[in-house]
Motif scaffolding. Structure first.
Motif, PDB file in Angstrom:
ATOM      1  N   ALA A  94     -58.696 -91.693  75.719  1.00 18.47           N
ATOM      2  CA  ALA A  94     -58.482 -93.101  75.377  1.00 18.47           C
ATOM      3  C   ALA A  94     -59.762 -93.774  74.890  1.00 18.47           C
ATOM      4  O   ALA A  94     -59.699 -94.757  74.156  1.00 18.47           O
ATOM      5  CB  ALA A  94     -57.905 -93.854  76.574  1.00 18.47           C
ATOM      6  N   SER A  95     -60.909 -93.260  75.277  1.00 14.88           N
ATOM      7  CA  SER A  95     -62.180 -93.808  74.792  1.00 14.88           C
ATOM      8  C   SER A  95     -62.579 -93.207  73.457  1.00 14.88           C
ATOM      9  O   SER A  95     -63.421 -93.756  72.750  1.00 14.88           O
ATOM     10  CB  SER A  95     -63.292 -93.542  75.809  1.00 14.88           C
ATOM     11  OG  SER A  95     -63.057 -94.270  76.983  1.00 14.88           O
ATOM     12  N   LYS A  97     -60.228 -92.075  70.960  1.00 14.11           N
ATOM     13  CA  LYS A  97     -59.300 -92.323  69.856  1.00 14.11           C
ATOM     14  C   LYS A  97     -58.230 -93.310  70.295  1.00 14.11           C
ATOM     15  O   LYS A  97     -58.033 -93.556  71.481  1.00 14.11           O
ATOM     16  CB  LYS A  97     -58.645 -91.011  69.410  1.00 14.11           C
ATOM     17  CG  LYS A  97     -57.805 -90.361  70.505  1.00 14.11           C
ATOM     18  CD  LYS A  97     -57.203 -89.045  70.072  1.00 14.11           C
ATOM     19  CE  LYS A  97     -56.400 -88.472  71.238  1.00 14.11           C
ATOM     20  NZ  LYS A  97     -55.891 -87.164  70.994  1.00 14.11           N
ATOM     21  N   ASP A  98     -57.548 -93.875  69.310  1.00 13.84           N
ATOM     22  CA  ASP A  98     -56.450 -94.791  69.581  1.00 13.84           C
ATOM     23  C   ASP A  98     -55.233 -93.972  70.002  1.00 13.84           C
ATOM     24  O   ASP A  98     -54.812 -93.063  69.282  1.00 13.84           O
ATOM     25  CB  ASP A  98     -56.144 -95.613  68.328  1.00 13.84           C
ATOM     26  CG  ASP A  98     -55.039 -96.623  68.566  1.00 13.84           C
ATOM     27  OD1 ASP A  98     -55.000 -97.215  69.655  1.00 13.84           O
ATOM     28  OD2 ASP A  98     -54.212 -96.804  67.655  1.00 13.84           O
ATOM     29  N   PRO A 100     -51.322 -94.145  70.698  1.00  9.50           N
ATOM     30  CA  PRO A 100     -50.201 -95.051  70.445  1.00  9.50           C
ATOM     31  C   PRO A 100     -49.398 -95.324  71.719  1.00  9.50           C
ATOM     32  O   PRO A 100     -49.435 -94.531  72.666  1.00  9.50           O
ATOM     33  CB  PRO A 100     -49.359 -94.310  69.409  1.00  9.50           C
ATOM     34  CG  PRO A 100     -49.791 -92.896  69.469  1.00  9.50           C
ATOM     35  CD  PRO A 100     -51.171 -92.861  70.032  1.00  9.50           C
ATOM     36  N   GLY A 116     -50.588-106.926  69.742  1.00  7.15           N
ATOM     37  CA  GLY A 116     -51.345-105.690  69.833  1.00  7.15           C
ATOM     38  C   GLY A 116     -51.071-104.926  71.105  1.00  7.15           C
ATOM     39  O   GLY A 116     -50.463-105.435  72.042  1.00  7.15           O
ATOM     40  N   HIS A 117     -51.528-103.684  71.092  1.00  4.39           N
ATOM     41  CA  HIS A 117     -51.427-102.791  72.256  1.00  4.39           C
ATOM     42  C   HIS A 117     -52.620-101.859  72.239  1.00  4.39           C
ATOM     43  O   HIS A 117     -53.102-101.463  71.183  1.00  4.39           O
ATOM     44  CB  HIS A 117     -50.144-101.958  72.200  1.00  4.39           C
ATOM     45  CG  HIS A 117     -50.122-100.887  73.248  1.00  4.39           C
ATOM     46  ND1 HIS A 117     -50.689 -99.633  73.038  1.00  4.39           N
ATOM     47  CD2 HIS A 117     -49.653-100.882  74.513  1.00  4.39           C
ATOM     48  CE1 HIS A 117     -50.549 -98.916  74.139  1.00  4.39           C
ATOM     49  NE2 HIS A 117     -49.920 -99.661  75.048  1.00  4.39           N
ATOM     50  N   VAL A 118     -53.072-101.516  73.427  1.00  2.00           N
ATOM     51  CA  VAL A 118     -54.123-100.511  73.566  1.00  2.00           C
ATOM     52  C   VAL A 118     -53.808 -99.671  74.800  1.00  2.00           C
ATOM     53  O   VAL A 118     -53.216-100.170  75.759  1.00  2.00           O
ATOM     54  CB  VAL A 118     -55.522-101.165  73.671  1.00  2.00           C
ATOM     55  CG1 VAL A 118     -55.671-101.966  74.942  1.00  2.00           C
ATOM     56  CG2 VAL A 118     -56.621-100.125  73.558  1.00  2.00           C
ATOM     57  N   THR A 119     -54.183 -98.399  74.729  1.00  2.00           N
ATOM     58  CA  THR A 119     -54.080 -97.521  75.892  1.00  2.00           C
ATOM     59  C   THR A 119     -55.488 -97.257  76.398  1.00  2.00           C
ATOM     60  O   THR A 119     -56.347 -96.806  75.641  1.00  2.00           O
ATOM     61  CB  THR A 119     -53.405 -96.184  75.526  1.00  2.00           C
ATOM     62  OG1 THR A 119     -52.075 -96.444  75.053  1.00  2.00           O
ATOM     63  CG2 THR A 119     -53.322 -95.264  76.743  1.00  2.00           C
ATOM     64  N   TRP A 154     -61.859-105.433  74.146  1.00  2.00           N
ATOM     65  CA  TRP A 154     -60.481-105.761  73.773  1.00  2.00           C
ATOM     66  C   TRP A 154     -60.116-107.168  74.254  1.00  2.00           C
ATOM     67  O   TRP A 154     -59.538-107.962  73.510  1.00  2.00           O
ATOM     68  CB  TRP A 154     -59.540-104.712  74.365  1.00  2.00           C
ATOM     69  CG  TRP A 154     -58.110-104.875  73.985  1.00  2.00           C
ATOM     70  CD1 TRP A 154     -57.538-104.617  72.768  1.00  2.00           C
ATOM     71  CD2 TRP A 154     -57.042-105.317  74.824  1.00  2.00           C
ATOM     72  NE1 TRP A 154     -56.181-104.874  72.809  1.00  2.00           N
ATOM     73  CE2 TRP A 154     -55.860-105.309  74.063  1.00  2.00           C
ATOM     74  CE3 TRP A 154     -56.982-105.714  76.160  1.00  2.00           C
ATOM     75  CZ2 TRP A 154     -54.624-105.684  74.578  1.00  2.00           C
ATOM     76  CZ3 TRP A 154     -55.744-106.090  76.680  1.00  2.00           C
ATOM     77  CH2 TRP A 154     -54.585-106.074  75.885  1.00  2.00           C
TER      78      TRP A 154
END
Length: 169
Positions: A94-95, A97-98, A100, A116-119, A154
């Motif tokens: 997760a650090s 690459k993005d 989904p 937006g969304h982030v993992t 973020w």
């Protein structure tokens, strides 16, 4: 400027709660009022100007309290600035690459027009609840993979967007 941002979360072992608290802290430092709350404790989102919802990932699904929160408040959430986050990978991916959103979160993003969304990386350490979680830790596959610098960045982007929105109104 918005005077109320809810950061609601679903967590089992507390790691997603710490992410939500960090998001709220960054928003507060940026001059917004923000509160991190367990998703299952929120009766209404009517008094908030914006919402962030986060959930831990378990077997490819968002935490049940995050899923229920989004279902229960879907009409109101569709009318507010909304961001979603997931926490879960027990590695550094997760650090690097993005990642989904999982299908259920992707559907919620579309239905609610989320901004937006982030993992984020997950955290599973000794003392974790649940048979599977304990097995993962026992096999040496656990650890803390949360990147708080990335989480803070973020959250600052959310604060910047909300401040820009308020200035434009």
């Amino acid at each position: 400027m918005p005077d109320g941002v809810l950061v609601a979360y679903g967590t089992t072992n507390g790691s997603t709660a710490q992410i939500a608290e960090t998001v709220a802290e960054v928003l507060n430092k940026a001059g917004l009022q923000a509160w991190a709350r367990p998703a299952d404790s929120v009766a209404s989102v009517a008094d908030y100007d914006a919402v962030v919802v986060g959930g831990g990932l378990y077997a490819g699904r968002w935490h049940r309290h995050a899923r229920r929160f989004v279902r229960r408040h879907h009409r109101a959430l569709a009318q507010k600035p909304l961001w979603l986050f997931s926490s879960g990978p027990l590695d550094a991916s997760a650090s690097e690459k993005d990642i989904p959103p999982v299908p259920g979160v992707r559907r919620a993003m579309t239905r609610l027009d989320a901004r937006g969304h982030v993992t984020f990386g997950g955290c599973l350490v000794e003392g974790a609840e649940g048979r599977i979680a304990r097995m993962i830790v026992r096999k040496g596959k656990g650890g803390d993979f949360r990147d708080f610098a990335l989480i803070e960045e973020w959250a600052q982007n959310i604060a910047d967007e909300l401040t820009t929105d308020a200035a434009g109104n």
